[in-house]
Design an enzyme around this catalytic site. Structure first.
Site, short mmCIF file in Angstrom:
data_model
loop_
_atom_site.label_atom_id
_atom_site.label_comp_id
_atom_site.label_asym_id
_atom_site.label_seq_id
_atom_site.Cartn_x
_atom_site.Cartn_y
_atom_site.Cartn_z
NE ARG A 43 -4.06 -1.80 2.64
CZ ARG A 43 -5.10 -1.74 3.42
NH1 ARG A 43 -5.11 -0.78 4.23
NH2 ARG A 43 -5.84 -2.92 3.47
CG HIS A 89 -6.75 -1.19 -4.74
ND1 HIS A 89 -5.48 -1.57 -4.32
CD2 HIS A 89 -7.17 -0.25 -3.98
CE1 HIS A 89 -5.18 -0.86 -3.38
NE2 HIS A 89 -5.91 -0.21 -3.19
CE1 TYR A 133 -24.22 14.90 -9.41
CE2 TYR A 133 -22.92 14.95 -7.18
CZ TYR A 133 -23.95 14.90 -7.78
OH TYR A 133 -25.29 14.89 -7.11
#
Length: 841
Positions: A43, A89, A133
């Site tokens: 990570r 993921h 959006y």
């Protein structure tokens, strides 16, 4: 099933099938290490080869699989996030979307890898719009990271649920770790790699390939330093070298700004670039807060005029403001920050702190592997194509026989066997005139299959020419690929050529400038060194004014306005100091504070001043009554203090070396008493203490022994009635100075100090001046030379500067002359001396 297992699952008393005894500390240690390495490798840290963390790599790979390239239309971010989370993921959509947003921000990445459409946040810290959006697609430079992925250039690994595979690393045609940098916090370690300019990194990589033994200095001939997306400046080259040489360092970043003049003629500071990762809105807010609190002085207006074209923060200065001082205050608190370089990345799955050269070396090794595997892949394809072309050429040369053979074959399998030479042609009903070509029918299986799929029109002579031309080209390709695989020099040349092509396509101008470190410019360096007068009121308002702003007058004048205390307040102290001096400020309660004179705000004559609590931490009812300039004493001297009730004590000056911001105790002052005056003494002179009712006593200072800071002291003078101490001076036997005594009603006199004979401590003393109705009580006493000037200030704020020689020299027990005309209801508050040596003729 093993007989050791319990027959009844409910039988909790049954023995376990297999028990392993482990020390709990060993198990916790190993488990924590496993967890830490999972976070580190999975990570938080980037791979040195492609400069990407797993989440970045998976987003780009998912976009590649979706076909969301730079040439395609934008795709909803939610679609990209969903694909990434579902296939590669599984760590939550918010983490993936945050990463996608950052990859699209041109103020976060030097070379954004994602082309975003919609609200992707701002330098003001505004968050991006929700993923439903916004839209995104790969930026062209991101496609360079994925190029040749399909040519077996990198290893693939199973995804989290073994349904699919994903690349362990991207081919990374660009050295992305240096171009875009990286930051992350793992377990027990963190990384913080700054971004760089593409052209500079390419030049340095090429130089390293050509000169494997080059040094950090050699590489810095090409890479000048980090190149941040927000521009700005880096101060000093040495920290850059340290970071590049060791992998760790602290780089000082500075905003880009200039000082201009506005239409009204006053100065303004215009900020056009900010240090990397600084929040613009937060900086503007903090500057405004410091201006309101008085930490930054001289600012009249602050505006954020930034737009889509860039940053523009305008700071208007007052007409009398020192632009250099304001600039330095802004640099100290807001316009400079530090980038702590930690060049930590994964090398073969292990975290390592790398130098600049090591980082480039690992990248070059990665590209060598990629180009080698790509060349092997391309070579295999070219050889396969050449083999097919050879069969086609042979088929064209024997077109009639092959056509006849195919048409006479019972089925496709028999025709293929015949073409491969595995079938005796006597088994076929073929004209004998074609049997002499049987020996030519030794096509390979691939060639035979290809011939059977060919159209009749492919056997024309024109087609043969095209095949021969293609075959020659393929052969040249094979020769070239073999040379790449056989020669490391050729392979490195390929890497250099590809890097140069990328430089031509994506290179741009450096945004961050490297400034010479001319040393830390302190606030003090920008303050002109000059004598000033500091005025303090009873309600603890304080200010300073240039001493030369007050012209000398003849004695007996009213003076001019030097302060405008608010109603109910009055001036309590005026003293002279140099702007660069350190001052010890003693309060009536026996506390002492330390400050620089320039920390006291400079204001006009008519200004009230600034509350002293903003400068020193005064308690309610606490006020400054004595000030000592630390430049006037050494550590082997003493500070001698006297209180209103006549207590005297001496304390070694070295006990005042470390003074806290909240002050320290200078003397123990009993209730009803207060500290009134402090003198610097060396143990060889006498003390002269004067009282408000005109008495003075002179005694050897050693009669007041040295004491600690918390001691009260000993009696210095025997006061009668309600008499109180007004002040104190230090003198010696050969002192040619005079004792200047000034009363509350503005009268005063000079008397040679030699006229005050020494006595024993704690006597009643001698009469110094008559304190009748005309004179009023004594305000203070000072030791003066004839060429000195004095500054007298009244409670109401009137101030007058007068040459000492204007004041008559008379004996003790006299009334004196009018020094300052004090209006009815006003009185002298304080007197300070400007030594003759500091007066500009």
């Amino acid at each position: 099933m093993s007989s050791d297992l319990p027959d009844d699952p409910e039988d909790v008393e049954a023995p376990a099938a297999n028990i392993e005894h482990v020390r709990i500390e060993d198990e916790m240690e190993q488990s924590y290490i496993d967890y830490a390495m999972s976070v580190i490798a999975g990570r938080a840290l980037p791979d040195v080869r492609d400069g990407l963390k797993p989440v970045h790599r998976r987003i780009l790979y998912a976009m590649n699989e979706l076909g969301v390239s730079s040439g395609s239309s934008h795709r909803k971010s939610s679609s990209i996030v969903g694909e990434t989370m579902g296939d590669y993921h599984p760590h939550g959509d918010s983490a993936i979307y945050d990463t996608l947003v950052r990859m699209a921000q041109d103020f976060s990445l030097r070379y954004p890898l994602v082309d975003g459409q919609g609200n992707f946040g701002s330098m003001d810290g505004d968050p991006a719009a929700a993923m439903r959006y916004t839209e995104a697609r790969m930026a062209p430079i991101a496609e360079e990271m994925l190029e040749d992925l399909e040519k077996d250039t990198v290893d693939f690994q199973p995804n989290y649920d073994d349904r699919l595979t994903e690349p362990e690393v991207l081919p990374a045609k660009l050295p992305n770790l240096l171009l875009n940098g990286s930051s992350g916090i793992a377990v027990g370690m963190s990384t913080n790699i700054p971004p760089h300019n593409l052209g500079e990194v390419v030049d340095a990589t090429v130089h390293l390939i050509d000169n494997p033994d080059c040094t950090t200095e050699d590489l810095m001939e090409h890479i000048k330093g980090p190149d941040f997306p927000t521009g700005g400046n880096i101060v000093g080259k040495d920290p850059i070298y340290s970071a590049y040489e060791t992998g760790r360092g602290r780089i000082r970043m500075r905003a880009e700004y200039e000082i201009q003049s506005n239409d009204s003629g006053s100065d303004q500071i215009v900020i056009t670039e900010l240090p990397f990762q600084e929040n613009k809105a937060r900086i503007v807010k903090r500057i405004a807060e410091d201006v309101n609190e008085g930490t930054i002085e001289g600012v009249s207006d602050l505006r954020d005029e930034s737009d889509r074209d860039g940053v523009r923060i305008v700071i208007d200065l007052k007409r009398d403001a020192n632009a250099d001082v304001v600039e330095n205050q802004l640099l100290e608190h807001h316009l400079e920050s530090t980038f702590g370089v930690i060049n930590l990345a994964l090398v073969d799955g292990q975290p390592q702190v790398l130098s600049l050269k090591e980082t480039l070396e690992h990248y070059v090794e990665h590209r060598k592997e990629v180009v080698r595997r790509r060349s092997e892949h391309d070579l295999a394809e070219a050889e396969d194509r050449a083999h097919i072309l050879e069969g086609r050429l042979k088929a064209v040369d024997n077109a009639e026989a092959i056509v006849n053979l195919i048409t006479e074959s019972e089925d496709r399998e028999q025709a293929q066997r015949a073409l491969e030479g595995d079938l005796d042609l006597d088994e076929l009903d073929v004209d004998l005139e074609y049997t002499d070509v049987q020996s030519e029918f030794d096509f390979s299986e691939r060639q035979a299959e290809h011939i059977l799929r060919m159209q009749i029109g492919s056997l024309t002579s024109m087609e043969a020419g095209e095949i021969e031309e293609e075959y020659e080209e393929v052969q040249e390709r094979i020769d070239y690929l073999e040379s790449v695989l056989e020669s490391e020099e050729t392979l490195l040349a390929v890497i250099k050529e590809e890097l140069q092509e990328l430089k031509e396509q994506y290179d741009d101008d450096r945004r961050t400038k490297i400034l010479e470190d001319e040393g830390q410019v302190t606030h003090e360096d920008l303050i002109p060194e000059e004598d000033c007068l500091v005025v303090i009121t009873e309600q603890d308002y304080i200010k300073r004014m240039p001493a030369d702003a007050f012209d000398p007058q003849r004695r007996g004048g009213k003076g001019i306005i030097g302060s405008d205390p608010k109603e109910g307040d009055r001036v309590s102290k005026v003293f002279r100091a140099n702007t660069h001096d350190y001052l010890l400020c003693f309060t009536n309660r026996g506390q002492v504070y330390r400050l620089k004179t320039y920390e006291i705000p400079e204001m006009s004559r008519t200004a009230r001043g600034k509350s002293a609590v903003n400068i020193v931490d005064l308690d309610d009812g606490e006020e400054i009554t004595a000030v000592v300039d630390t430049d006037e004493f050494t550590e082997d001297e003493c500070l001698t203090m006297v209180t209103r009730q006549g207590y005297v004590k001496r304390t070694c000056a070295d006990q005042f070396d470390n003074i806290l911001s909240t002050g320290i105790i200078a003397a123990e002052v009993e209730e009803g008493d207060e500290l009134v005056d402090v003198e610097v003494t060396d143990g060889t002179g006498d003390l002269v203490i004067a009282t408000e009712q005109g008495m003075t006593i002179r005694f050897d200072e050693t009669e007041a022994r040295e004491m600690g800071r918390t001691a009260r002291g000993v009696r210095g003078i025997d006061l009668e009635g309600d008499d109180r101490v007004a002040g104190m001076v230090q003198t010696t036997d050969d002192d040619q100075r005079a004792l200047l005594t000034v009363t509350r009603r503005g009268y005063g006199k000079r008397t040679p100090l030699t006229e005050y004979r020494p006595q024993s401590r704690y006597g009643k003393g001698l009469v110094d001046i008559k304190t009748d109705e005309r004179n009023g009580p004594v305000a203070t006493v000072k030791a003066v030379d004839a060429d000195d000037h004095i500054v007298v200030m009244s409670d109401g704020g009137q101030i007058m500067r007068c040459p000492v020689e204007e004041i008559s020299t008379v004996g003790r027990n006299t009334k004196g002359v009018n020094v300052m005309e004090v209006e009815e209801g006003d009185r002298v508050a304080s007197v300070t001396v400007i030594p003759g040596a500091t007066i500009d003729d």
